[in-house]
Design a protein around this motif. Structure first.
Motif, PDB file in Angstrom:
ATOM      1  N   SER A   2       0.858  -1.196   0.000  1.00 58.15           N
ATOM      2  CA  SER A   2       0.000   0.000   0.000  1.00 58.15           C
ATOM      3  C   SER A   2       0.884   1.233   0.000  1.00 58.15           C
ATOM      4  O   SER A   2       1.856   1.326   0.728  1.00 58.15           O
ATOM      5  N   HIS A   3       0.530   2.137  -0.852  1.00 59.43           N
ATOM      6  CA  HIS A   3       1.380   3.312  -1.002  1.00 59.43           C
ATOM      7  C   HIS A   3       0.525   4.552  -0.813  1.00 59.43           C
ATOM      8  O   HIS A   3      -0.552   4.667  -1.368  1.00 59.43           O
ATOM      9  N   GLU A   4       0.993   5.445  -0.005  1.00 61.63           N
ATOM     10  CA  GLU A   4       0.212   6.652   0.185  1.00 61.63           C
ATOM     11  C   GLU A   4       1.127   7.858   0.141  1.00 61.63           C
ATOM     12  O   GLU A   4       2.181   7.870   0.758  1.00 61.63           O
ATOM     13  N   TYR A   5       0.667   8.827  -0.602  1.00 57.88           N
ATOM     14  CA  TYR A   5       1.383  10.088  -0.623  1.00 57.88           C
ATOM     15  C   TYR A   5       1.018  10.870   0.629  1.00 57.88           C
ATOM     16  O   TYR A   5      -0.108  10.777   1.125  1.00 57.88           O
ATOM     17  N   GLN A   6       1.952  11.695   1.125  1.00 59.37           N
ATOM     18  CA  GLN A   6       1.593  12.646   2.178  1.00 59.37           C
ATOM     19  C   GLN A   6       1.915  14.056   1.725  1.00 59.37           C
ATOM     20  O   GLN A   6       3.049  14.345   1.315  1.00 59.37           O
ATOM     21  N   ASN A  29      -5.224   8.056  -3.526  1.00 60.28           N
ATOM     22  CA  ASN A  29      -5.158   8.116  -2.056  1.00 60.28           C
ATOM     23  C   ASN A  29      -4.051   9.032  -1.596  1.00 60.28           C
ATOM     24  O   ASN A  29      -2.927   8.956  -2.075  1.00 60.28           O
ATOM     25  N   TYR A  30      -4.373   9.866  -0.615  1.00 58.07           N
ATOM     26  CA  TYR A  30      -3.336  10.720  -0.061  1.00 58.07           C
ATOM     27  C   TYR A  30      -3.655  11.076   1.380  1.00 58.07           C
ATOM     28  O   TYR A  30      -4.827  11.101   1.773  1.00 58.07           O
ATOM     29  N   LYS A  31      -2.601  11.305   2.147  1.00 58.91           N
ATOM     30  CA  LYS A  31      -2.761  11.799   3.513  1.00 58.91           C
ATOM     31  C   LYS A  31      -2.315  13.250   3.513  1.00 58.91           C
ATOM     32  O   LYS A  31      -1.541  13.671   2.666  1.00 58.91           O
ATOM     33  N   ASP A  64       6.827  10.953  -0.927  1.00 54.11           N
ATOM     34  CA  ASP A  64       6.503   9.780  -1.729  1.00 54.11           C
ATOM     35  C   ASP A  64       7.560   8.741  -1.407  1.00 54.11           C
ATOM     36  O   ASP A  64       8.657   8.771  -1.962  1.00 54.11           O
TER      37      ASP A  64
END
Lengths: 214, 216
Positions: A2-6, A29-31, A64
């Motif tokens: 699972s990969h999420e940008y912040q 998806n992003y935080k 990233d």
């Protein structure tokens, strides 16, 4: 995996908004870490310059994986390359770059005015500048003849343009009205289903700028 | 993209300004190009007609003409040429770093521009030098962490030519501006001694003035 940008930025639209719009419209998806201006930011800024998390003492920053990327334009281009939002041909990529930088040119005089305590006195001159810029955009859209700024689907530049046109529209309702294609383009972007949903949601920052106006 | 033998035509004023880093990129890579230099007296009309024809899309220069493409915005022009001539980094991460570095340098250039065009520039000089120096310090810190000869890696990217030019124009205001910064000092020397850049800097193609002001 699972990969999420912040995304780290102030709790305002500002330079973060084109990035948020890109994420939202494409279901990415992003935080977010939203930082209050003042003490919280000063602390993060200092710590961030040493750690590399805020490499140049400025936000927005995109994390990233191990990469901490500063500069909103670099972030938009990074995401565009990864998510096929940079246009398809060499010509389209060039125009995407040009129109993104044009959107930044829309931002510069706006920011200069809105952050100035004498903004009301600066407003008439700003509006004259804005009209000349919008005239250029109108002519470009007419020549290009496409629904989005580069082609038949949005690219990263469209999100930057949408964010700025929205600022300008909020400032003066009728500002876009004398520019037929610009107005149509603005509404086309704003009415894209995920964009419209985002504007209605509680995720969109209430404040546009770090000052109580605009 | 169809193969075209069309040459690049760069339209700008006969100054360094926003075109110089593009010229440095073209010259270093020995990419043939024509210059279309606009005299002040011709600019007013060109500026008015430009958005109508699309030849000067946003009434600003520089513009790059390549075949049927008329491209405005110096950053877009630099990236277009970089993309076509392998000056945009060797991998995905280098591409993103090149973008970040280029824009960081643009921010420094903007600080210079705000200063140099200020009619009160004399009073603002000290503060400008301090601001520029602090920004170079951050850049120095970042590149030292990465430990590469050029801004993003082992080879030059479009960002490096932009940095070289910005260092040069600020050195004209404060000649020792990068003295505290050893990476920047080596970088500058390194860039200036690249054969094609060395030749260009000495040539008559190179304009002296960054901007048409006596104190620049």
């Amino acid at each position: 995996m699972s990969h999420e940008y912040q995304l780290t930025y102030f709790n305002i639209r500002g330079l973060g908004e084109p990035i948020r719009l890109l994420f939202e419209d494409n279901g990415i998806n992003y935080k977010e870490e939203r930082i209050e201006a003042g003490e919280q930011w000063q602390k993060l800024k200092e710590e961030g310059q040493s750690s590399g998390k805020i490499p140049f003492g400025q936000m927005p920053v995109l994390q990233d994986g191990p990469l901490y990327l500063a500069q909103s334009g670099a972030i938009l281009r990074h995401l565009a390359r990864k998510h096929n939002l940079y246009g398809d041909t060499e010509e389209e990529k060039a125009l995407a770059d040009m129109m993104n930088d044009f959107a930044n040119d829309l931002r510069t005089p706006y920011v200069r005015m809105i952050y100035n305590d004498s903004w009301k006195e600066m407003l008439p001159e700003y509006l004259e500048t804005a009209k000349k810029q919008l005239d250029g955009l109108e002519k470009y859209l007419n020549r290009r003849g496409k629904p989005y700024v580069v082609g038949d689907k949005p690219c990263f530049a469209d999100y930057n343009l949408l964010a700025m046109l929205d600022c300008m529209h909020r400032l003066k309702d009728e500002l876009l009205d004398s520019f037929e294609l610009v107005k149509k383009y603005y509404l086309r972007m704003k009415q894209r289903p995920k964009v419209a949903a985002y504007f209605q949601s509680n995720r969109i920052p209430e404040k546009v700028n770090n000052v109580p106006r605009g | 993209m169809p193969i075209t033998s069309a040459e690049y035509i760069l339209t700008y004023f006969p100054i360094r300004g926003r075109a110089e880093h593009i010229r440095l990129l073209l010259e270093d890579c020995k990419i043939p190009y024509q210059q279309n230099l606009i005299a002040n007296e011709d600019w007013k009309q060109l500026k008015a007609q430009g958005p109508e024809t699309g030849e000067i899309p946003f009434a600003q220069l520089p513009v790059l003409q390549h075949d049927k493409l008329y491209l405005a915005q110096s950053g877009a022009i630099a990236r277009y040429i970089a993309r076509r001539h392998k000056k945009y980094g060797q991998n995905e991460m280098e591409m993103s770093l090149a973008d970040m570095m280029y824009d960081t340098v643009s921010d420094i250039r903007q600080v210079y521009r705000d200063f140099i065009f200020d009619e009160n520039w004399q009073a603002k000089r000290e503060k400008f030098v301090e601001n520029a120096s602090n920004r170079f310090a951050l850049l120095e810190k970042y590149v030292n962490r990465r430990n590469t000869p050029y801004l993003v890696g082992e080879d030059t990217t479009f960002a490096d030519y932009h940095l070289l030019e910005v260092i040069h124009i600020i050195q004209r205001v404060q000649s020792d501006i990068i003295k505290p910064y050893s990476w920047l000092g080596s970088f500058c020397q390194n860039m200036e001694s690249r054969p094609n850049i060395a030749e260009y800097l000495k040539s008559s193609r190179r304009f002296e003035k960054p901007v048409p002001l006596p104190h620049a």
